[in-house]
Motif scaffolding. Structure first.
Motif, PDB file in Angstrom:
ATOM      1  N   ALA A 180      11.224 -49.474   3.415  1.00 14.86           N
ATOM      2  CA  ALA A 180      10.321 -48.810   4.359  1.00 14.86           C
ATOM      3  C   ALA A 180       8.870 -49.233   4.176  1.00 14.86           C
ATOM      4  O   ALA A 180       8.110 -49.304   5.141  1.00 14.86           O
ATOM      5  N   LYS A 181       8.459 -49.527   2.933  1.00 15.76           N
ATOM      6  CA  LYS A 181       7.055 -49.850   2.663  1.00 15.76           C
ATOM      7  C   LYS A 181       6.812 -51.350   2.534  1.00 15.76           C
ATOM      8  O   LYS A 181       5.737 -51.766   2.093  1.00 15.76           O
ATOM      9  N   ALA A 182       7.781 -52.155   2.894  1.00 20.28           N
ATOM     10  CA  ALA A 182       7.631 -53.603   2.784  1.00 20.28           C
ATOM     11  C   ALA A 182       6.699 -54.132   3.878  1.00 20.28           C
ATOM     12  O   ALA A 182       6.504 -53.488   4.911  1.00 20.28           O
ATOM     13  N   PRO A 183       6.124 -55.327   3.682  1.00 16.08           N
ATOM     14  CA  PRO A 183       5.245 -55.920   4.711  1.00 16.08           C
ATOM     15  C   PRO A 183       5.999 -56.193   6.013  1.00 16.08           C
ATOM     16  O   PRO A 183       7.226 -56.271   6.040  1.00 16.08           O
ATOM     17  N   LEU A 184       5.233 -56.386   7.080  1.00 12.58           N
ATOM     18  CA  LEU A 184       5.818 -56.592   8.408  1.00 12.58           C
ATOM     19  C   LEU A 184       6.705 -57.830   8.440  1.00 12.58           C
ATOM     20  O   LEU A 184       7.788 -57.808   9.028  1.00 12.58           O
ATOM     21  N   ARG A 185       6.276 -58.914   7.814  1.00 12.67           N
ATOM     22  CA  ARG A 185       7.070 -60.142   7.834  1.00 12.67           C
ATOM     23  C   ARG A 185       8.429 -59.941   7.170  1.00 12.67           C
ATOM     24  O   ARG A 185       9.444 -60.469   7.619  1.00 12.67           O
ATOM     25  N   TYR A 186       8.419 -59.199   6.060  1.00 10.87           N
ATOM     26  CA  TYR A 186       9.693 -58.918   5.393  1.00 10.87           C
ATOM     27  C   TYR A 186      10.603 -58.089   6.294  1.00 10.87           C
ATOM     28  O   TYR A 186      11.804 -58.342   6.363  1.00 10.87           O
ATOM     29  N   GLN A 187      10.040 -57.096   6.976  1.00 14.21           N
ATOM     30  CA  GLN A 187      10.827 -56.251   7.866  1.00 14.21           C
ATOM     31  C   GLN A 187      11.493 -57.087   8.956  1.00 14.21           C
ATOM     32  O   GLN A 187      12.691 -56.937   9.226  1.00 14.21           O
ATOM     33  N   LEU A 188      10.733 -57.961   9.584  1.00 15.96           N
ATOM     34  CA  LEU A 188      11.271 -58.775  10.675  1.00 15.96           C
ATOM     35  C   LEU A 188      12.330 -59.759  10.173  1.00 15.96           C
ATOM     36  O   LEU A 188      13.393 -59.904  10.782  1.00 15.96           O
ATOM     37  N   LEU A 189      12.044 -60.427   9.048  1.00 12.76           N
ATOM     38  CA  LEU A 189      12.978 -61.415   8.525  1.00 12.76           C
ATOM     39  C   LEU A 189      14.262 -60.765   8.017  1.00 12.76           C
ATOM     40  O   LEU A 189      15.360 -61.218   8.350  1.00 12.76           O
ATOM     41  N   SER A 190      14.137 -59.707   7.229  1.00 14.23           N
ATOM     42  CA  SER A 190      15.326 -59.048   6.679  1.00 14.23           C
ATOM     43  C   SER A 190      16.150 -58.395   7.780  1.00 14.23           C
ATOM     44  O   SER A 190      17.387 -58.426   7.742  1.00 14.23           O
ATOM     45  N   THR A 212      12.331 -47.435  16.876  1.00 12.53           N
ATOM     46  CA  THR A 212      11.087 -48.196  17.027  1.00 12.53           C
ATOM     47  C   THR A 212      10.690 -48.912  15.739  1.00 12.53           C
ATOM     48  O   THR A 212       9.645 -49.568  15.693  1.00 12.53           O
ATOM     49  N   ASN A 213      11.512 -48.806  14.701  1.00  9.41           N
ATOM     50  CA  ASN A 213      11.206 -49.443  13.422  1.00  9.41           C
ATOM     51  C   ASN A 213      11.155 -50.964  13.575  1.00  9.41           C
ATOM     52  O   ASN A 213      11.996 -51.561  14.255  1.00  9.41           O
ATOM     53  N   ARG A 214      10.187 -51.590  12.927  1.00 14.47           N
ATOM     54  CA  ARG A 214      10.040 -53.047  13.029  1.00 14.47           C
ATOM     55  C   ARG A 214      11.245 -53.787  12.452  1.00 14.47           C
ATOM     56  O   ARG A 214      11.501 -54.926  12.793  1.00 14.47           O
ATOM     57  N   PHE A 215      11.975 -53.153  11.561  1.00 10.78           N
ATOM     58  CA  PHE A 215      13.179 -53.752  10.989  1.00 10.78           C
ATOM     59  C   PHE A 215      14.202 -54.077  12.075  1.00 10.78           C
ATOM     60  O   PHE A 215      14.979 -55.020  11.960  1.00 10.78           O
ATOM     61  N   MET A 216      14.205 -53.283  13.162  1.00 11.89           N
ATOM     62  CA  MET A 216      15.162 -53.460  14.246  1.00 11.89           C
ATOM     63  C   MET A 216      14.602 -54.245  15.426  1.00 11.89           C
ATOM     64  O   MET A 216      15.283 -54.402  16.442  1.00 11.89           O
ATOM     65  N   ALA A 217      13.383 -54.747  15.315  1.00 15.39           N
ATOM     66  CA  ALA A 217      12.710 -55.345  16.470  1.00 15.39           C
ATOM     67  C   ALA A 217      13.470 -56.546  17.030  1.00 15.39           C
ATOM     68  O   ALA A 217      13.730 -56.631  18.240  1.00 15.39           O
ATOM     69  N   ASN A 218      13.842 -57.495  16.179  1.00 12.76           N
ATOM     70  CA  ASN A 218      14.524 -58.696  16.664  1.00 12.76           C
ATOM     71  C   ASN A 218      15.947 -58.404  17.118  1.00 12.76           C
ATOM     72  O   ASN A 218      16.462 -59.063  18.034  1.00 12.76           O
ATOM     73  N   LEU A 219      16.596 -57.441  16.488  1.00 10.57           N
ATOM     74  CA  LEU A 219      17.918 -57.013  16.956  1.00 10.57           C
ATOM     75  C   LEU A 219      17.818 -56.465  18.374  1.00 10.57           C
ATOM     76  O   LEU A 219      18.631 -56.818  19.248  1.00 10.57           O
ATOM     77  N   SER A 220      16.831 -55.624  18.619  1.00 17.85           N
ATOM     78  CA  SER A 220      16.645 -55.061  19.960  1.00 17.85           C
ATOM     79  C   SER A 220      16.331 -56.148  20.977  1.00 17.85           C
ATOM     80  O   SER A 220      16.815 -56.105  22.112  1.00 17.85           O
ATOM     81  N   ARG A 221      15.541 -57.141  20.573  1.00 18.82           N
ATOM     82  CA  ARG A 221      15.215 -58.243  21.492  1.00 18.82           C
ATOM     83  C   ARG A 221      16.458 -59.055  21.830  1.00 18.82           C
ATOM     84  O   ARG A 221      16.636 -59.488  22.974  1.00 18.82           O
ATOM     85  N   ALA A 222      17.302 -59.299  20.838  1.00 14.49           N
ATOM     86  CA  ALA A 222      18.519 -60.078  21.085  1.00 14.49           C
ATOM     87  C   ALA A 222      19.441 -59.363  22.060  1.00 14.49           C
ATOM     88  O   ALA A 222      19.991 -59.964  22.988  1.00 14.49           O
ATOM     89  N   ILE A 223      19.613 -58.046  21.874  1.00 13.18           N
ATOM     90  CA  ILE A 223      20.451 -57.271  22.792  1.00 13.18           C
ATOM     91  C   ILE A 223      19.848 -57.278  24.184  1.00 13.18           C
ATOM     92  O   ILE A 223      20.553 -57.467  25.189  1.00 13.18           O
ATOM     93  N   TRP A 224      18.542 -57.081  24.272  1.00 11.44           N
ATOM     94  CA  TRP A 224      17.861 -57.073  25.575  1.00 11.44           C
ATOM     95  C   TRP A 224      18.052 -58.400  26.301  1.00 11.44           C
ATOM     96  O   TRP A 224      18.308 -58.432  27.499  1.00 11.44           O
ATOM     97  N   LEU A 225      17.960 -59.491  25.564  1.00 12.74           N
ATOM     98  CA  LEU A 225      18.066 -60.810  26.173  1.00 12.74           C
ATOM     99  C   LEU A 225      19.482 -61.079  26.692  1.00 12.74           C
ATOM    100  O   LEU A 225      19.658 -61.590  27.807  1.00 12.74           O
ATOM    101  N   ILE A 226      20.499 -60.734  25.906  1.00  8.67           N
ATOM    102  CA  ILE A 226      21.885 -61.000  26.301  1.00  8.67           C
ATOM    103  C   ILE A 226      22.279 -60.190  27.528  1.00  8.67           C
ATOM    104  O   ILE A 226      22.946 -60.685  28.436  1.00  8.67           O
ATOM    105  N   GLU A 227      21.859 -58.923  27.576  1.00  8.18           N
ATOM    106  CA  GLU A 227      22.300 -58.051  28.664  1.00  8.18           C
ATOM    107  C   GLU A 227      21.333 -58.031  29.843  1.00  8.18           C
ATOM    108  O   GLU A 227      21.567 -57.298  30.807  1.00  8.18           O
ATOM    109  N   PHE A 228      20.269 -58.822  29.785  1.00  5.70           N
ATOM    110  CA  PHE A 228      19.250 -58.807  30.844  1.00  5.70           C
ATOM    111  C   PHE A 228      19.869 -59.074  32.210  1.00  5.70           C
ATOM    112  O   PHE A 228      19.703 -58.289  33.152  1.00  5.70           O
ATOM    113  N   VAL A 229      20.591 -60.182  32.339  1.00  6.38           N
ATOM    114  CA  VAL A 229      21.188 -60.542  33.629  1.00  6.38           C
ATOM    115  C   VAL A 229      22.390 -59.647  33.962  1.00  6.38           C
ATOM    116  O   VAL A 229      22.477 -59.146  35.097  1.00  6.38           O
TER     117      VAL A 229
END
Length: 318
Positions: free
Chosen positions: A51-61, A193-210
């Motif tokens: 929870a207290k890790a830097p933003l880059r770690y959150q996104l990468l992990s 809204t946690n940054r840890f889930m940001a890229n996961l949410s983007r991937a789902i949004w992209l696949i189901e967009f169309v």
């Protein structure tokens, strides 16, 4: 003659068998693969999330925690299917396991509990299908949460899954389904809204967009098109998650009720736009939703079958 006909329409037959099996055969959640996969994704998050890790770690992990298990399972499935005697039918089995309408049964039970004034039991049933806090929800809040969750889950876990199978095949479908399970598992232990889930949410949004927009457009042509597009223009396009905004705009227009709105996750209030200005949802709206979903399902099956037969007939003529 019959053998040639079956061979030409094998893809349609496999698709219909998988769809009708998912509607008529309900696997117990105790031994369904979804339970095991959810536990795996939850264990991964518990292991790497800080929870207290830097933003880059959150996104990468978060990215690696979602993609590595998902890609591993998808590749293993591809390897198994590639060496099978009937790969197309195993692909149909993948579709069958990915399709899910279990949320509708729980919504039906919630409607019955609300009508019988069993609010505490209704909250307990609702807790199994939503990630938000439900302890302080009123009858109105329970009904709105049940409608939002059931509508979005059925759209994603049935309609989008089936459409992806038809467009891109079983492996993209499985990949998308695994991402949905990962998202559901992680929402149980952290805010969406946690940054840890940001890229996961983007991937789902992209696949189901169309797929989501295609489904909403097609269904809205037959079901309240004017009201649906009015809601999409004023609400759906400005929703915090535009795919969900389009879907909830469609359902709000057809149910003639207000959907979405602020909710609480782990005691923290998350602001979410309300969609629609009609009456507030009740238990009757939940039952109306279940009827609407069933109507949409049969429209989808009939349209898919017709288009598939017409496409095969045209290819044979050419």
């Amino acid at each position: 003659m019959l053998e040639n006909l079956l061979q030409v329409h094998e893809g349609l037959i496999i698709f219909l068998v998988a769809v009708f099996a998912s509607l008529g055969v309900r696997l117990s959640t105790v031994y369904h693969p979804n339970l095991i996969l959810t536990l795996i994704f939850k264990a991964v998050a518990n292991k790497v999330y800080r929870a207290k890790a830097p933003l880059r770690y959150q996104l990468l992990s978060g990215t690696l925690g979602a993609l590595l298990p998902t890609l591993t399972i998808t590749v293993l499935t591809y390897a198994i299917v590639s060496f099978a005697f009937y790969p197309n039918w195993l692909g149909g089995l993948v579709l069958f396991l990915c399709l899910d309408i279990s949320h509708e049964n729980r919504a039906k039970r919630i409607a019955a509990l609300i009508k019988s004034k069993q609010k505490v039991t209704a909250r307990a049933v609702l807790q199994g299908i939503v990630a938000r806090d439900v302890e302080r929800l009123t009858d109105l809040g329970i009904c709105k949460a049940a409608i939002d969750s059931t509508a979005l889950n059925t759209l994603r876990h049935f309609f989008v899954v089936a459409l992806l199978y038809l467009i891109a095949g079983p492996y993209v479908t499985l990949f998308y389904k695994l991402l949905l399970l990962c998202d559901h598992a992680w929402r149980q232990i952290m805010q969406p809204t946690n940054r840890f889930m940001a890229n996961l949410s983007r991937a789902i949004w992209l696949i189901e967009f169309v797929p989501i927009r295609l489904l909403v457009v097609c269904f809205s042509l037959l079901l309240r098109p004017k009201q649906t597009w009015h809601y999409i223009k004023y609400y759906g396009r400005h929703f915090n998650q535009t795919n969900s905004g389009w879907a909830l705009s469609f359902f709000a227009a057809n149910l003639q009720t207000q959907l979405a709105g602020p909710r609480f996750y782990f005691g923290a209030r998350v602001e979410v736009m309300r969609i629609g200005a009609k009456s507030q949802p009740t238990a009757d709206h939940i039952q109306h939703l279940l009827g609407l979903l069933n109507q949409m399902r049969w429209l989808f099956i009939a349209t898919t079958t017709l288009l598939y037969v017409m496409t095969n007939f045209a290819s044979l003529m050419l």
